[in-house]
Design a protein around this motif. Structure first.
Motif, mmCIF file in Angstrom:
data_model
loop_
_atom_site.group_PDB
_atom_site.id
_atom_site.type_symbol
_atom_site.label_atom_id
_atom_site.label_comp_id
_atom_site.label_asym_id
_atom_site.label_seq_id
_atom_site.Cartn_x
_atom_site.Cartn_y
_atom_site.Cartn_z
ATOM 1 N N GLY A 85 0.818 -1.217 0.000
ATOM 2 C CA GLY A 85 0.000 0.000 0.000
ATOM 3 C C GLY A 85 0.844 1.255 0.000
ATOM 4 O O GLY A 85 0.551 2.221 -0.709
ATOM 5 N N LYS A 86 1.911 1.261 0.788
ATOM 6 C CA LYS A 86 2.782 2.438 0.843
ATOM 7 C C LYS A 86 3.563 2.614 -0.453
ATOM 8 O O LYS A 86 3.828 3.739 -0.877
ATOM 9 C CB LYS A 86 3.742 2.317 2.029
ATOM 10 C CG LYS A 86 3.061 2.498 3.381
ATOM 11 C CD LYS A 86 4.060 2.535 4.515
ATOM 12 C CE LYS A 86 3.366 2.785 5.848
ATOM 13 N NZ LYS A 86 4.315 2.836 6.977
ATOM 14 N N VAL A 87 3.936 1.489 -1.088
ATOM 15 C CA VAL A 87 4.636 1.583 -2.365
ATOM 16 C C VAL A 87 3.748 2.240 -3.418
ATOM 17 O O VAL A 87 4.165 3.179 -4.119
ATOM 18 C CB VAL A 87 5.077 0.180 -2.843
ATOM 19 C CG1 VAL A 87 5.624 0.252 -4.265
ATOM 20 C CG2 VAL A 87 6.121 -0.409 -1.906
ATOM 21 N N VAL A 88 2.495 1.756 -3.524
ATOM 22 C CA VAL A 88 1.560 2.323 -4.506
ATOM 23 C C VAL A 88 1.261 3.774 -4.176
ATOM 24 O O VAL A 88 1.197 4.635 -5.067
ATOM 25 C CB VAL A 88 0.261 1.493 -4.548
ATOM 26 C CG1 VAL A 88 -0.760 2.138 -5.480
ATOM 27 C CG2 VAL A 88 0.549 0.066 -4.992
ATOM 28 N N SER A 89 1.085 4.087 -2.890
ATOM 29 C CA SER A 89 0.801 5.457 -2.470
ATOM 30 C C SER A 89 1.952 6.391 -2.835
ATOM 31 O O SER A 89 1.740 7.508 -3.324
ATOM 32 C CB SER A 89 0.559 5.495 -0.963
ATOM 33 O OG SER A 89 0.324 6.804 -0.523
ATOM 34 N N THR A 90 3.183 5.923 -2.625
ATOM 35 C CA THR A 90 4.356 6.728 -2.967
ATOM 36 C C THR A 90 4.429 6.993 -4.468
ATOM 37 O O THR A 90 4.713 8.113 -4.911
ATOM 38 C CB THR A 90 5.640 6.018 -2.500
ATOM 39 O OG1 THR A 90 5.577 5.806 -1.090
ATOM 40 C CG2 THR A 90 6.865 6.855 -2.827
#
Length: 367
Positions: free
Chosen positions: A314-319
């Protein structure tokens, strides 16, 4: 005094484009450093058992004396500007600065209160709404034009913020009362709304400001007002005595580390505030809001590197969404600047052609 290059309108004068770009790069750097470092240092304070809402509020603006260096050194020491500090800083500007400063102080308090009550994931989710509020208020207050570039960026960054918050629901503490949750919820929503209002209001006021030095002077007055408000709250709630007690018995790294943490927090918030004010002055309030939201990706990476936060899917996609949205907006700004330059060149060519034809008229009459 108006002939001083530092006091000319940077957006309209072709001769000041170089200075404008230098100021813009410095401002971006200041916002980047201030946003990321203030987040990390603030988290450091709470990780090591710091918990005072008023202390967290007070340190956000109490570093305002540092701005005096930026106000007085360029004129008195470096001699790089002919404008004396506070020239044409009218009582009206002072009143506006104090009023906005009180609003900023309230925003700082609501933000600190919300952060103390809610987990980071929930705060991120709620604060992500400020960008949408910013777009709406910018359209109403400063007549900001909605383009595909800025609308697309707002959507992408808002989605990135929501995704980041939802993917971090494991950070929610087990013990969180219903009353405390709703207190933090409405405090954070209020902080987001106030900040979304703060940006376009400052853009409207900055239209009456004719140089960057006046922006720093206004920022000084605003932070003094915000600090005064926080000081009253600290005194009423015995906050200063609590600071001493917290440093000696609560903060687990000892008094020296406690005071150093507060000092670094003051400095980093000054970078963040000056970056925000400079961006609004040099560009628009919407650009400032977009850049601050886009820096969420840098804050996430900072948390991973400094504190070993988990960096899941989730954090990868958000970044990636943050970077995509920001890059699309920067590209839109680049295209717009190119179009404006081409239009200016066409106008200059037309003026030259018209001037040439007018000069031939007397010769034609003589013949």
């Amino acid at each position: 005094m108006m002939n001083d290059p530092s006091c000319q309108e940077h957006k309209r004068s072709p001769s000041s484009k170089k200075r404008y770009m230098i100021l813009l790069l410095i401002t971006y750097f200041s916002l980047f450093v201030g946003s990321v470092s203030s987040t990390l240092v603030s988290k450091f304070y709470f990780i090591h058992k710091g918990s005072s809402i008023w202390v967290s509020t007070w340190v956000q603006s109490a570093g305002f004396p540092l701005l005096l260096l930026l106000i007085y050194l360029p004129h008195h020491l470096f001699k790089c500007t002919g404008r004396r500090p506070f020239t044409r800083f009218t009582p009206k500007l002072l009143l506006l600065s104090v009023s906005i400063g009180l609003m900023l102080g309230l925003n700082n308090f609501l933000f600190s209160w919300g952060t103390s009550c809610l987990p980071v994931s929930t705060v991120s989710l709620l604060l992500s709404s400020q960008l949408a509020f910013n777009l709406i208020l910018s359209v109403i207050i400063v007549k900001q034009k909605i383009t595909f570039s800025n609308f697309n960026c707002v959507i992408l960054l808002t989605l990135a913020s929501v995704l980041l918050a939802l993917s971090s629901n494991h950070d929610r503490p087990k013990e969180l009362s219903r009353a405390k949750y709703f207190t933090g919820f409405f405090s954070t929503i209020g902080a987001g709304l106030l900040f979304a209002l703060y940006l376009p209001v400052m853009e409207m006021i900055y239209k009456k400001v004719y140089c960057y030095g006046m922006v720093i002077e206004m920022q000084l007055a605003m932070e003094m007002a915000a600090t005064a408000l926080a000081t009253v709250g600290m005194a009423a709630d015995h906050g200063f005595s609590d600071m001493k007690k917290e440093s000696e018995t609560v903060f687990d790294l000892g008094p020296k580390a406690y005071w150093l943490t507060l000092a670094f927090t003051m400095v980093t918030w000054q970078f963040a505030f000056m970056g925000t004010a400079g961006l609004v002055f040099l560009t628009t309030s919407l650009t400032g809001g977009i850049c601050m939201t886009a820096l969420m990706a840098a804050n996430v990476l900072g948390g991973v590197l400094a504190y070993g936060d988990k960096f899941g899917g989730g954090k990868v996609v958000s970044t990636l969404l943050c970077l995509w949205g920001f890059c699309s907006y920067v590209y839109g700004m680049y295209v717009k600047m190119k179009q404006e330059e081409e239009e200016e060149e066409e106008e200059e060519e037309k003026n030259d052609d018209n001037g040439g034809s007018i000069e031939l008229l007397p010769e034609q009459q003589m013949v």
